[in-house]
Design a protein around this motif. Sequence first.
Motif, PDB file in Angstrom:
ATOM      1  N   GLN A  26     -10.044  -0.686  -9.258  1.00 58.16           N
ATOM      2  CA  GLN A  26      -9.846   0.754  -9.087  1.00 58.16           C
ATOM      3  C   GLN A  26     -10.007   1.168  -7.631  1.00 58.16           C
ATOM      4  OE1 GLN A  26      -8.549   2.461 -11.653  1.00 58.16           O
ATOM      5  NE2 GLN A  26      -8.635   0.436 -12.593  1.00 58.16           N
ATOM      6  N   TYR A  29      -6.876   0.185  -5.852  1.00 58.76           N
ATOM      7  CA  TYR A  29      -5.794   1.087  -6.253  1.00 58.76           C
ATOM      8  C   TYR A  29      -5.868   2.406  -5.474  1.00 58.76           C
ATOM      9  CZ  TYR A  29      -3.374   4.642  -8.949  1.00 58.76           C
ATOM     10  OH  TYR A  29      -2.583   5.699  -9.308  1.00 58.76           O
ATOM     11  N   HIS A  30      -7.050   3.009  -5.407  1.00 61.90           N
ATOM     12  CA  HIS A  30      -7.168   4.306  -4.736  1.00 61.90           C
ATOM     13  C   HIS A  30      -6.978   4.203  -3.226  1.00 61.90           C
ATOM     14  CE1 HIS A  30      -7.973   6.610  -8.270  1.00 61.90           C
ATOM     15  NE2 HIS A  30      -8.911   5.754  -8.640  1.00 61.90           N
ATOM     16  N   ARG A  32      -5.023   1.993  -1.789  1.00 66.24           N
ATOM     17  CA  ARG A  32      -3.568   1.809  -1.649  1.00 66.24           C
ATOM     18  C   ARG A  32      -2.825   3.132  -1.828  1.00 66.24           C
ATOM     19  NH1 ARG A  32       1.094   1.205  -4.457  1.00 66.24           N
ATOM     20  NH2 ARG A  32       2.588  -0.295  -3.637  1.00 66.24           N
ATOM     21  N   MET A  33      -3.187   3.893  -2.871  1.00 68.42           N
ATOM     22  CA  MET A  33      -2.482   5.143  -3.121  1.00 68.42           C
ATOM     23  C   MET A  33      -2.752   6.161  -2.018  1.00 68.42           C
ATOM     24  SD  MET A  33      -0.549   4.489  -5.543  1.00 68.42           S
ATOM     25  CE  MET A  33       0.161   6.128  -5.608  1.00 68.42           C
ATOM     26  N   SER A  34      -3.942   6.141  -1.451  1.00 67.43           N
ATOM     27  CA  SER A  34      -4.228   7.016  -0.315  1.00 67.43           C
ATOM     28  C   SER A  34      -3.271   6.706   0.830  1.00 67.43           C
ATOM     29  CB  SER A  34      -5.679   6.846   0.130  1.00 67.43           C
ATOM     30  OG  SER A  34      -5.939   7.665   1.237  1.00 67.43           O
ATOM     31  N   VAL A  36      -0.314   5.158   0.557  1.00 69.40           N
ATOM     32  CA  VAL A  36       1.055   5.481   0.126  1.00 69.40           C
ATOM     33  C   VAL A  36       1.327   6.966   0.330  1.00 69.40           C
ATOM     34  CG1 VAL A  36       2.551   5.696  -1.915  1.00 69.40           C
ATOM     35  CG2 VAL A  36       1.312   3.556  -1.495  1.00 69.40           C
ATOM     36  N   PHE A  37       0.410   7.802  -0.137  1.00 71.23           N
ATOM     37  CA  PHE A  37       0.605   9.244   0.014  1.00 71.23           C
ATOM     38  C   PHE A  37       0.558   9.669   1.476  1.00 71.23           C
ATOM     39  CE2 PHE A  37      -0.939   9.678  -4.544  1.00 71.23           C
ATOM     40  CZ  PHE A  37       0.289  10.048  -5.038  1.00 71.23           C
ATOM     41  N   GLN A  42       2.142  13.238   2.123  1.00 72.49           N
ATOM     42  CA  GLN A  42       1.529  14.034   1.058  1.00 72.49           C
ATOM     43  C   GLN A  42       0.007  14.012   1.254  1.00 72.49           C
ATOM     44  OE1 GLN A  42       3.488  11.837  -2.127  1.00 72.49           O
ATOM     45  NE2 GLN A  42       4.756  13.639  -2.543  1.00 72.49           N
ATOM     46  N   GLU A  45      -2.609  14.779  -1.755  1.00 75.35           N
ATOM     47  CA  GLU A  45      -2.710  13.660  -2.686  1.00 75.35           C
ATOM     48  C   GLU A  45      -3.445  12.489  -2.046  1.00 75.35           C
ATOM     49  OE1 GLU A  45       0.000  15.385  -2.011  1.00 75.35           O
ATOM     50  OE2 GLU A  45       0.816  16.127  -3.909  1.00 75.35           O
ATOM     51  N   SER A  46      -3.143  12.230  -0.769  1.00 76.06           N
ATOM     52  CA  SER A  46      -3.825  11.164  -0.038  1.00 76.06           C
ATOM     53  C   SER A  46      -5.318  11.449   0.037  1.00 76.06           C
ATOM     54  CB  SER A  46      -3.243  11.026   1.370  1.00 76.06           C
ATOM     55  OG  SER A  46      -3.918  10.028   2.089  1.00 76.06           O
ATOM     56  N   GLU A  49      -7.103  10.750  -3.310  1.00 75.05           N
ATOM     57  CA  GLU A  49      -7.247   9.314  -3.529  1.00 75.05           C
ATOM     58  C   GLU A  49      -8.340   8.736  -2.623  1.00 75.05           C
ATOM     59  OE1 GLU A  49      -5.848   7.615  -5.882  1.00 75.05           O
ATOM     60  OE2 GLU A  49      -4.204   8.904  -6.496  1.00 75.05           O
TER      61      GLU A  49
END
Length: 136
Positions: A26, A29-30, A32-34, A36-37, A42, A45-46, A49
Amino acid sequence: MTAPSEQASGGPVSGALCLPQPAADQFAYHVRMSAVFAVAGQTEESASEAVLAWAILMSQWPGAEASAAEIGAELIDQRVASLSDRARSSALNRARGLALDIEAHFVMVGRQEEASMYADVADQLEHAVDALVPKS
């Protein structure tokens, strides 16, 4: 999670950071998504995350805050990121909403360990945000 971690012989391994697999998954994942956003522009959203990733790290490693502050003192003046109460509250509410949504998802699919971790993280988010930047 503890740092330093324990070797099979029971002795500490200097500089090692170990997370239980569900928390590591987890956390990764967070982070990575930070990224990505952030790359997509974004920022809200970043930010959500990133706050969740920080809260997961803090919940798994009691030394995270001290370690980050020590490194931060060498690299930046942490006061550059002071937030208004409104910005702090907004970031906290977005991250808490995301944590609770993810907790609900894991409950629904029967992954109780992950659901429990997100419930704990949601409860610890205010402390995690307070540890990030001083209140204005």
